[in-house]
Design an enzyme around this catalytic site. Structure first.
Site, PDB file in Angstrom:
ATOM      1  N   ASN A 171       4.986  46.856  32.365  1.00 14.42           N
ATOM      2  CA  ASN A 171       5.002  47.302  33.764  1.00 14.42           C
ATOM      3  C   ASN A 171       3.681  48.011  34.047  1.00 14.42           C
ATOM      4  O   ASN A 171       3.524  49.198  33.774  1.00 14.42           O
ATOM      5  CB  ASN A 171       6.193  48.234  33.991  1.00 14.42           C
ATOM      6  N   ARG A 182       6.370  43.113  35.357  1.00 15.65           N
ATOM      7  CA  ARG A 182       6.389  43.512  36.759  1.00 15.65           C
ATOM      8  C   ARG A 182       5.188  42.878  37.447  1.00 15.65           C
ATOM      9  O   ARG A 182       4.053  43.061  37.027  1.00 15.65           O
ATOM     10  CB  ARG A 182       6.306  45.028  36.889  1.00 15.65           C
ATOM     11  N   HIS A 237       7.644  48.227  45.539  1.00 11.17           N
ATOM     12  CA  HIS A 237       8.526  49.049  44.696  1.00 11.17           C
ATOM     13  C   HIS A 237       9.947  48.489  44.627  1.00 11.17           C
ATOM     14  O   HIS A 237      10.921  49.204  44.402  1.00 11.17           O
ATOM     15  CB  HIS A 237       8.574  50.507  45.196  1.00 11.17           C
ATOM     16  N   LEU A 291       8.738  58.060  44.835  1.00  7.61           N
ATOM     17  CA  LEU A 291       7.551  58.887  44.939  1.00  7.61           C
ATOM     18  C   LEU A 291       6.888  59.013  43.575  1.00  7.61           C
ATOM     19  O   LEU A 291       7.387  59.703  42.684  1.00  7.61           O
ATOM     20  CB  LEU A 291       7.920  60.275  45.471  1.00  7.61           C
ATOM     21  N   GLY A 292       5.787  58.321  43.404  1.00  8.74           N
ATOM     22  CA  GLY A 292       5.003  58.423  42.186  1.00  8.74           C
ATOM     23  C   GLY A 292       3.542  58.431  42.564  1.00  8.74           C
ATOM     24  O   GLY A 292       3.170  58.881  43.647  1.00  8.74           O
ATOM     25  N   ARG A 343      -4.410  56.578  47.325  1.00  8.27           N
ATOM     26  CA  ARG A 343      -4.341  55.668  48.469  1.00  8.27           C
ATOM     27  C   ARG A 343      -4.009  56.429  49.749  1.00  8.27           C
ATOM     28  O   ARG A 343      -3.263  57.401  49.718  1.00  8.27           O
ATOM     29  CB  ARG A 343      -3.295  54.576  48.216  1.00  8.27           C
ATOM     30  N   MET A 385      -0.017  65.025  41.505  1.00  3.36           N
ATOM     31  CA  MET A 385       0.747  66.095  42.148  1.00  3.36           C
ATOM     32  C   MET A 385       0.964  67.270  41.208  1.00  3.36           C
ATOM     33  O   MET A 385       0.983  68.443  41.649  1.00  3.36           O
ATOM     34  CB  MET A 385       2.092  65.545  42.635  1.00  3.36           C
ATOM     35  N   GLY A 444       8.175  59.465  39.639  1.00  8.29           N
ATOM     36  CA  GLY A 444       7.695  60.645  38.916  1.00  8.29           C
ATOM     37  C   GLY A 444       7.739  61.916  39.732  1.00  8.29           C
ATOM     38  O   GLY A 444       8.181  62.972  39.251  1.00  8.29           O
ATOM     39  N   ILE A 445       7.284  61.862  40.993  1.00 12.10           N
ATOM     40  CA  ILE A 445       7.312  63.044  41.857  1.00 12.10           C
ATOM     41  C   ILE A 445       8.720  63.270  42.384  1.00 12.10           C
ATOM     42  O   ILE A 445       9.232  64.394  42.378  1.00 12.10           O
ATOM     43  CB  ILE A 445       6.314  62.877  43.019  1.00 12.10           C
ATOM     44  N   GLY A 446       9.362  62.216  42.836  1.00 11.69           N
ATOM     45  CA  GLY A 446      10.699  62.352  43.399  1.00 11.69           C
ATOM     46  C   GLY A 446      11.700  62.932  42.425  1.00 11.69           C
ATOM     47  O   GLY A 446      12.548  63.753  42.794  1.00 11.69           O
ATOM     48  N   ASN A 473      10.899  64.707  39.537  1.00 10.72           N
ATOM     49  CA  ASN A 473      10.485  65.902  38.797  1.00 10.72           C
ATOM     50  C   ASN A 473       9.955  67.055  39.640  1.00 10.72           C
ATOM     51  O   ASN A 473       9.897  68.183  39.143  1.00 10.72           O
ATOM     52  CB  ASN A 473       9.417  65.515  37.770  1.00 10.72           C
ATOM     53  N   GLU A 530      12.754  50.603  36.060  1.00 13.09           N
ATOM     54  CA  GLU A 530      12.292  49.260  36.384  1.00 13.09           C
ATOM     55  C   GLU A 530      12.344  48.345  35.168  1.00 13.09           C
ATOM     56  O   GLU A 530      12.593  47.138  35.287  1.00 13.09           O
ATOM     57  CB  GLU A 530      10.865  49.325  36.933  1.00 13.09           C
TER      58      GLU A 530
END
Length: 381
Positions: free
Chosen positions: A8, A83, A171, A199-200, A231, A274, A318-320, A322, A367
């Protein structure tokens, strides 16, 4: 004993897993590519980290294969699942990655320049390393092929839509996993109106009704919607005309700006990560986070409007998964939708973190299990 390997390749990471039947033998990832990259390996609960330095995707794959040598030696890899970010307007299902298919998918590289070339490079390398294994591609765009026309079109001449200039959504493998997980564990919620926030380093939101995607914040490319690590997210196309005409920037320079120098990195001037920004005392870091939270709450509201209401909100990636402060700050703006967090549950990292009318969940995405399942289905067919 036969094995399934999944690869992936993201914009700043390379995740991998090795499966034997339904059992996971090991998982891991190379994170922070192009920076101080590190290989994280989890084998039977034994975790290790190996610094790699500033490697690219090719270097990351070489490090992964070397790390997996003890697991792969003496065993046959029967299938490799990949992926693939962009599958085009028609692909709804996984597909075998033949030479012809790979060439077809190369045409979509301009739509996802941070991902598609690396995805296909992994395919080419895996075909060389495991010539007897079936190679299966799973497409991030496939989950969104149920969109209504109004979500996927732009207000441009219709001929451009027919040529493929349309919203695709991305995604999809993550959304596929989350909706399947909800169907197993929260069947009533799964049948209702749910907004999923992936959210990553890349970020998007998906509006889901009865397990089907009906709207997404990402569009023609993986640039639209949320600001991301590097981005830009949504931007007025007039800005691009200005950069070309008034600033004299070339298409390549604009591509580099939008994909690699914008987002959290561009806003803060510090980092696109982040974690780094949350630890920073710099006012620029705080402003970048505030913009991210503002856009997140705005996009949740937009996806709720697509659904005609909201019954569930899911944070993943990752953000969502953690970043409790990001979840909390976004949800404080959304009380008018019936969204409210249980502060203690949110800080404790529980699964069910809501305290209002709308269910709010924090879930890990997977995933790789979706990819492995597609390979297993092809091997058993």
């Amino acid at each position: 004993m036969s094995l399934i390997l999944t690869l992936n390749a993201g914009s700043s990471s390379l995740k991998f897993s090795v499966y034997q039947d339904d059992a996971v033998l090991c998982t891991g990832q190379v994170e922070r590519l192009f920076g101080e990259a590190a290989l994280l390996l989890d084998e039977n609960g034994l975790r290790s980290t190996k610094p790699l330095g500033p490697v690219d995707h090719a270097g990351a794959l070489a490090a992964v294969i070397e790390a997996l040598e003890p697991v792969l030696t003496g065993r046959k890899v029967s299938g490799v699942g990949h992926r693939i970010v962009h599958g085009g307007p028609d692909r709804r299902d996984p597909a075998e990655l033949t030479e012809e298919t790979i060439e077809e998918l190369r045409a979509y590289a301009p739509f996802a320049p941070l991902h598609q070339p690396h995805n296909l490079a992994c395919v080419v390398a895996a075909r060389r390393l495991f010539p007897d294994a079936v190679q299966i591609g799973c497409f991030d765009t496939a989950f969104h092929r149920s969109h209504p026309w109004v979500n996927d079109t732009f207000a441009l001449p219709r001929a451009l839509y027919d040529e493929g200039v349309r919203r695709y959504g991305f995604h999809g493998l993550s959304y596929d996993y989350v909706t399947a997980h909800l169907a197993r564990t929260e069947p009533e919620l799964a049948k209702s109106r749910v907004v999923i926030c992936h959210l990553g380093n890349g970020a998007s939101l998906c509006a889901v009704r009865d397990g089907q995607s009906v709207g997404s914040t990402m569009g023609f490319s993986a640039l639209d919607g949320m600001p991301m690590g590097t981005r830009c997210g949504q931007v007025d196309p007039g800005v691009l005309l200005y950069l070309m005409v008034q600033k004299g920037m070339s298409p390549r320079e604009i591509e580099d700006l939008l994909y690699r120098e914008s987002g959290l990195k561009g806003l803060s001037g510090i980092s696109g990560d982040m974690r780094t920004l949350l630890e920073s005392d710099a006012p620029e870091a705080a402003e970048a986070i505030e913009y991210y939270v503002f856009r997140l709450s705005r996009e949740i509201g937009a996806m709720a409007a697509v659904l005609g209401g909201i019954d569930g909100l899911v944070f993943t990636g990752g953000i969502g998964q953690n970043a409790a402060p990001i979840r909390a700050r976004a949800c404080t703006r959304l009380g008018f939708l019936g969204i409210r967090l249980d502060e203690g549950a949110n800080l404790s990292g529980l699964t069910d973190i809501g305290a209002g009318e709308v269910r709010v969940l924090r879930l890990a995405t997977d995933e790789e299990s979706v990819i492995a399942g597609a390979v297993r289905a092809r091997l058993e067919a």
